[in-house]
Scaffold this motif. Sequence first.
Motif, PDB file in Angstrom:
ATOM      1  N   LYS A 140       0.844  -1.198   0.000  1.00  0.00           N
ATOM      2  CA  LYS A 140       0.000   0.000   0.000  1.00  0.00           C
ATOM      3  C   LYS A 140       0.880   1.249   0.000  1.00  0.00           C
ATOM      4  O   LYS A 140       0.654   2.186   0.747  1.00  0.00           O
ATOM      5  CB  LYS A 140      -0.935  -0.012   1.210  1.00  0.00           C
ATOM      6  CG  LYS A 140      -1.896  -1.200   1.208  1.00  0.00           C
ATOM      7  CD  LYS A 140      -2.665  -1.304   2.496  1.00  0.00           C
ATOM      8  CE  LYS A 140      -3.634  -2.473   2.430  1.00  0.00           C
ATOM      9  NZ  LYS A 140      -2.922  -3.766   2.275  1.00  0.00           N
ATOM     10  N   ASP A 141       1.880   1.247  -0.863  1.00  0.00           N
ATOM     11  CA  ASP A 141       2.863   2.326  -0.880  1.00  0.00           C
ATOM     12  C   ASP A 141       2.653   3.318  -2.020  1.00  0.00           C
ATOM     13  O   ASP A 141       3.310   4.359  -2.061  1.00  0.00           O
ATOM     14  CB  ASP A 141       4.274   1.745  -1.003  1.00  0.00           C
ATOM     15  CG  ASP A 141       4.596   0.794   0.143  1.00  0.00           C
ATOM     16  OD1 ASP A 141       4.190   1.100   1.274  1.00  0.00           O
ATOM     17  OD2 ASP A 141       5.224  -0.245  -0.109  1.00  0.00           O
ATOM     18  N   ALA A 142       1.768   3.010  -2.980  1.00  0.00           N
ATOM     19  CA  ALA A 142       1.563   3.890  -4.135  1.00  0.00           C
ATOM     20  C   ALA A 142       0.088   3.953  -4.465  1.00  0.00           C
ATOM     21  O   ALA A 142      -0.678   3.045  -4.122  1.00  0.00           O
ATOM     22  CB  ALA A 142       2.355   3.389  -5.336  1.00  0.00           C
ATOM     23  N   CYS A 143      -0.298   5.017  -5.100  1.00  0.00           N
ATOM     24  CA  CYS A 143      -1.721   5.229  -5.409  1.00  0.00           C
ATOM     25  C   CYS A 143      -2.091   4.613  -6.751  1.00  0.00           C
ATOM     26  O   CYS A 143      -2.073   3.418  -6.918  1.00  0.00           O
ATOM     27  CB  CYS A 143      -2.033   6.718  -5.385  1.00  0.00           C
ATOM     28  SG  CYS A 143      -1.994   7.437  -3.732  1.00  0.00           S
ATOM     29  N   GLY A 144      -2.400   5.441  -7.712  1.00  0.00           N
ATOM     30  CA  GLY A 144      -2.899   4.980  -8.998  1.00  0.00           C
ATOM     31  C   GLY A 144      -3.974   5.935  -9.479  1.00  0.00           C
ATOM     32  O   GLY A 144      -3.931   7.137  -9.195  1.00  0.00           O
ATOM     33  N   GLU A 145      -4.970   5.391 -10.177  1.00  0.00           N
ATOM     34  CA  GLU A 145      -6.039   6.226 -10.728  1.00  0.00           C
ATOM     35  C   GLU A 145      -7.380   5.530 -10.535  1.00  0.00           C
ATOM     36  O   GLU A 145      -7.470   4.303 -10.593  1.00  0.00           O
ATOM     37  CB  GLU A 145      -5.811   6.470 -12.215  1.00  0.00           C
ATOM     38  CG  GLU A 145      -4.499   7.178 -12.552  1.00  0.00           C
ATOM     39  CD  GLU A 145      -4.244   7.202 -14.040  1.00  0.00           C
ATOM     40  OE1 GLU A 145      -4.326   8.285 -14.641  1.00  0.00           O
ATOM     41  OE2 GLU A 145      -3.973   6.124 -14.608  1.00  0.00           O
ATOM     42  N   VAL A 146      -8.412   6.323 -10.351  1.00  0.00           N
ATOM     43  CA  VAL A 146      -9.772   5.809 -10.217  1.00  0.00           C
ATOM     44  C   VAL A 146     -10.657   6.491 -11.243  1.00  0.00           C
ATOM     45  O   VAL A 146     -10.620   7.714 -11.402  1.00  0.00           O
ATOM     46  CB  VAL A 146     -10.317   6.050  -8.798  1.00  0.00           C
ATOM     47  CG1 VAL A 146     -11.798   5.680  -8.715  1.00  0.00           C
ATOM     48  CG2 VAL A 146      -9.524   5.248  -7.778  1.00  0.00           C
ATOM     49  N   ASN A 147     -11.456   5.669 -11.930  1.00  0.00           N
ATOM     50  CA  ASN A 147     -12.406   6.133 -12.944  1.00  0.00           C
ATOM     51  C   ASN A 147     -11.720   6.882 -14.086  1.00  0.00           C
ATOM     52  O   ASN A 147     -12.030   8.022 -14.409  1.00  0.00           O
ATOM     53  CB  ASN A 147     -13.530   6.948 -12.310  1.00  0.00           C
ATOM     54  CG  ASN A 147     -14.454   6.071 -11.497  1.00  0.00           C
ATOM     55  OD1 ASN A 147     -14.724   4.924 -11.875  1.00  0.00           O
ATOM     56  ND2 ASN A 147     -14.917   6.569 -10.361  1.00  0.00           N
ATOM     57  N   VAL A 148     -10.778   6.160 -14.686  1.00  0.00           N
ATOM     58  CA  VAL A 148     -10.121   6.556 -15.930  1.00  0.00           C
ATOM     59  C   VAL A 148     -10.237   5.365 -16.880  1.00  0.00           C
ATOM     60  O   VAL A 148     -10.492   4.237 -16.447  1.00  0.00           O
ATOM     61  CB  VAL A 148      -8.641   6.908 -15.708  1.00  0.00           C
ATOM     62  CG1 VAL A 148      -8.499   8.100 -14.776  1.00  0.00           C
ATOM     63  CG2 VAL A 148      -7.870   5.698 -15.179  1.00  0.00           C
ATOM     64  N   PRO A 149     -10.069   5.569 -18.183  1.00  0.00           N
ATOM     65  CA  PRO A 149     -10.052   4.422 -19.094  1.00  0.00           C
ATOM     66  C   PRO A 149      -8.910   3.473 -18.743  1.00  0.00           C
ATOM     67  O   PRO A 149      -7.789   3.915 -18.471  1.00  0.00           O
ATOM     68  CB  PRO A 149      -9.843   5.065 -20.469  1.00  0.00           C
ATOM     69  CG  PRO A 149     -10.361   6.463 -20.316  1.00  0.00           C
ATOM     70  CD  PRO A 149     -10.008   6.853 -18.907  1.00  0.00           C
ATOM     71  N   VAL A 150      -9.196   2.168 -18.728  1.00  0.00           N
ATOM     72  CA  VAL A 150      -8.166   1.167 -18.451  1.00  0.00           C
ATOM     73  C   VAL A 150      -8.169   0.141 -19.579  1.00  0.00           C
ATOM     74  O   VAL A 150      -9.215  -0.204 -20.125  1.00  0.00           O
ATOM     75  CB  VAL A 150      -8.370   0.471 -17.087  1.00  0.00           C
ATOM     76  CG1 VAL A 150      -8.227   1.469 -15.949  1.00  0.00           C
ATOM     77  CG2 VAL A 150      -9.719  -0.231 -17.014  1.00  0.00           C
ATOM     78  N   GLY A 151      -6.983  -0.344 -19.912  1.00  0.00           N
ATOM     79  CA  GLY A 151      -6.863  -1.332 -20.971  1.00  0.00           C
ATOM     80  C   GLY A 151      -6.707  -2.728 -20.411  1.00  0.00           C
ATOM     81  O   GLY A 151      -5.971  -2.949 -19.448  1.00  0.00           O
TER      82      GLY A 151
END
Length: 225
Positions: A140-151
């Motif tokens: 749990k050391d990094a975030c990311g993205e929520v509700n973006v296009p994902v492949g």
Amino acid sequence: MRYAINSSFSRPHPSIIAQYRDLPVADICDALGRNAALPAALRPLGAARMLGTAYTVNLPASQNLLLYYAVDNARPGDVLVVSCAAYEDRAVCGEIMAHLALRSGLAGFVIDGAVRDARALSELSFPVYARAVTPNGPYKDACGEVNVPVGMGNVVITPGDIIVADDDGLVAVRAAEAETVAARAKKITDEGMKKLRRIEENGTLDFSWLYEKLDRSGCAIRGGR
């Protein structure tokens, strides 16, 4: 990877989603041109049938911090569609998070990566699709993205897409074309049922189209039919 959380997006009306309730995924894929399925490596651990709205999460490999945010903020009927860079050697969720999602009314998980607690997930009435199973837990050391296009494979899933799954696999349908695709898929389903009835009643189907194609292709049938 950028860090971004988009808290809102447009979801299809429930009446549109309901049009997919009884449609086979194979027929939906045919209606979309026969090249729309999510990767075949994504398989259910237990319950297979799933229908809901895509709530997407883009995670760095081995990390699951924003998956907690997604479970806490997604709405009933949402499917968490989680891209993990297809990393298979560290699980991003398991039994506890699936139980929480079930109690929250979510419609399922699609994890392009790994999960753990396989036996518990297989016994849970909550669809979980994943690429792999491993006991290694996440960081749990990094975030990311929520509700973006994902492949995932050749498919790009956007927030608000309709996600449909059954024993054959998964497909995502864009909200803007959902009604048109549902109508096409329903016709394909109905035609398939007619063929099954013909086989049941007559033991065969009309294959005149097959031999016409063979004739046009110049394919020789030696020894007669």
